[in-house]
Design a protein around this motif. Structure first.
Motif, PDB file in Angstrom:
ATOM      1  N   LYS A   1     -27.320  87.542   7.055  1.00  0.00           N
ATOM      2  CA  LYS A   1     -26.944  89.224   6.685  1.00  0.00           C
ATOM      3  C   LYS A   1     -26.873  89.575   5.188  1.00  0.00           C
ATOM      4  CE  LYS A   1     -22.962  88.071   9.686  1.00  0.00           C
ATOM      5  NZ  LYS A   1     -20.915  88.580   9.516  1.00  0.00           N
ATOM      6  N   PRO A   2     -27.035  90.867   5.422  1.00  0.00           N
ATOM      7  CA  PRO A   2     -26.987  91.143   3.813  1.00  0.00           C
ATOM      8  C   PRO A   2     -26.934  90.864   3.026  1.00  0.00           C
ATOM      9  CG  PRO A   2     -27.285  93.247   5.908  1.00  0.00           C
ATOM     10  CD  PRO A   2     -26.435  92.015   6.689  1.00  0.00           C
ATOM     11  N   SER A   3     -25.413  90.892   2.847  1.00  0.00           N
ATOM     12  CA  SER A   3     -24.126  90.073   2.004  1.00  0.00           C
ATOM     13  C   SER A   3     -23.570  88.518   2.644  1.00  0.00           C
ATOM     14  CB  SER A   3     -23.084  91.025   1.983  1.00  0.00           C
ATOM     15  OG  SER A   3     -22.115  90.278   0.960  1.00  0.00           O
TER      16      SER A   3
END
Length: 246
Positions: free
Chosen positions: A158-160
Motif C-alpha cells: 500500500k502507498p501508506s
C-alpha cells in the motif's frame, strides 16, 4: 330490574369466565407451555481485520452452542478456507490488493470459528463439540499462517504502510513458526519502518541465517546496519559538541 336484562348479564359473565380459563394461542404457540429455549450463539471477533472489510473487528461465523462439528464438516470448512486463500493469492499476483485482503480475512474467519486455540476456552464448547484429528490441526495452522503472512505482504504494497499491523501479522506467524523467513523479513521491515533499527537488524540476522542467499534480506540487513551507524555517528557528534561547549 327486568328479568331479561338480568339473564343477559349472567350470560356475559359465564362467557367471560370461559374465555379466561382457555389457554391463549398465538400462531400455533401454546402460551401455557414454556417457550423452547433459544440456542446460544458464539461469535469470534477477527483480530486485525482491515477497514477494507468493514470495521476494525469483523464477526466470525456464528456457531450454535449445541452444534456438533463432525470431522467431515471440519474438512469442508478447511477446504473452503484454503480455496479463499488460493483466490486471494490470485488477486495478489494481479495487484488487486483490496480483493486479496478480503479473501484472506474471510479465510481467517472460517479458521477462527473452528480453531481449537480459540474455541477451547469458550464456555459451552467441549472436546465432544468439535471432532478434530491431528492432520486437520496441521492443515488449519498452515492455512492460517499463510493468510497472516500474505496479509502482511499486502499491507506492504500500500502507498501508506501501517507498519504496526504488518508487525502484528508477522508476530502471529512467528508465534508458531519462529524460523519462518518471510515473517522474520517482514517483521524486520516493519520495525525498521517505525525507526527501530536495532530490533530490525536482529530480525534480518535471523532471516539471513535461515536463508543466506535471499537478496532482499541482505539488502535490508545492510540498510539497518547503515542506519545504526548513522545514529552512532550522530551520538558521537552530539557528545563532541557537548564537551567542546564546556
Amino acid at each position: 330490574m327486568p328479568i331479561n336484562l338480568i339473564c343477559m348479564f349472567l350470560a356475559c359473565g359465564r362467557k367471560l369466565e370461559k374465555s379466561r380459563s382457555k389457554p391463549t394461542q398465538t400462531r400455533g404457540l401454546d402460551r401455557t407451555q414454556d417457550p423452547p429455549a433459544k440456542a446460544v450463539l458464539h461469535s469470534f471477533p477477527m483480530m486485525g481485520a482491515g477497514k477494507e472489510d468493514s470495521d476494525e473487528e469483523v464477526a466470525a461465523p456464528l456457531l450454535y452452542k449445541s452444534q456438533r462439528l463432525s470431522t467431515e464438516r471440519i474438512w469442508t470448512l478447511l477446504h473452503e478456507a484454503g480455496r479463499l486463500k488460493a483466490k486471494g493469492n490470485i488477486f495478489y499476483r494481479e495487484k488487486n490488493i483490496r480483493s486479496a485482503v478480503s479473501c484472506y480475512h474471510r479465510a481467517l474467519l472460517i479458521i477462527r470459528s473452528v480453531d481449537p486455540e480459540v474455541t477451547r476456552p469458550v464456555k459451552g464448547y467441549s472436546p465432544d463439540t468439535i471432532e478434530f484429528v491431528a492432520e486437520q490441526v496441521d492443515v488449519l495452522r498452515e492455512v492460517q499462517l499463510d493468510c497472516y503472512n500474505n496479509l502482511a505482504a499486502c499491507l506492504l504494497q500500500k502507498p501508506s504502510v501501517d507498519y504496526s499491523r504488518v508487525l502484528k501479522y508477522s508476530l502471529l506467524v512467528l508465534k508458531w513458526r519462529p524460523a519462518n523467513v518471510k515473517a522474520l523479513y517482514r517483521a524486520g521491515v516493519a520495525t525498521l519502518g517505525t525507526g527501530n533499527a536495532q530490533e530490525a537488524k536482529e530480525y534480518f540476522i535471523k532471516a539471513h541465517r535461515e536463508q543466506p542467499n535471499d537478496a532482499r534480506v541482505r539488502r535490508h540487513l545492510q540498510m539497518a546496519e547503515e542506519k545504526l551507524n548513522l545514529e552512532h555517528e550522530r551520538e558521537k557528534a552530539m557528545c563532541r559538541d557537548m564537551f567542546s561547549s564546556n
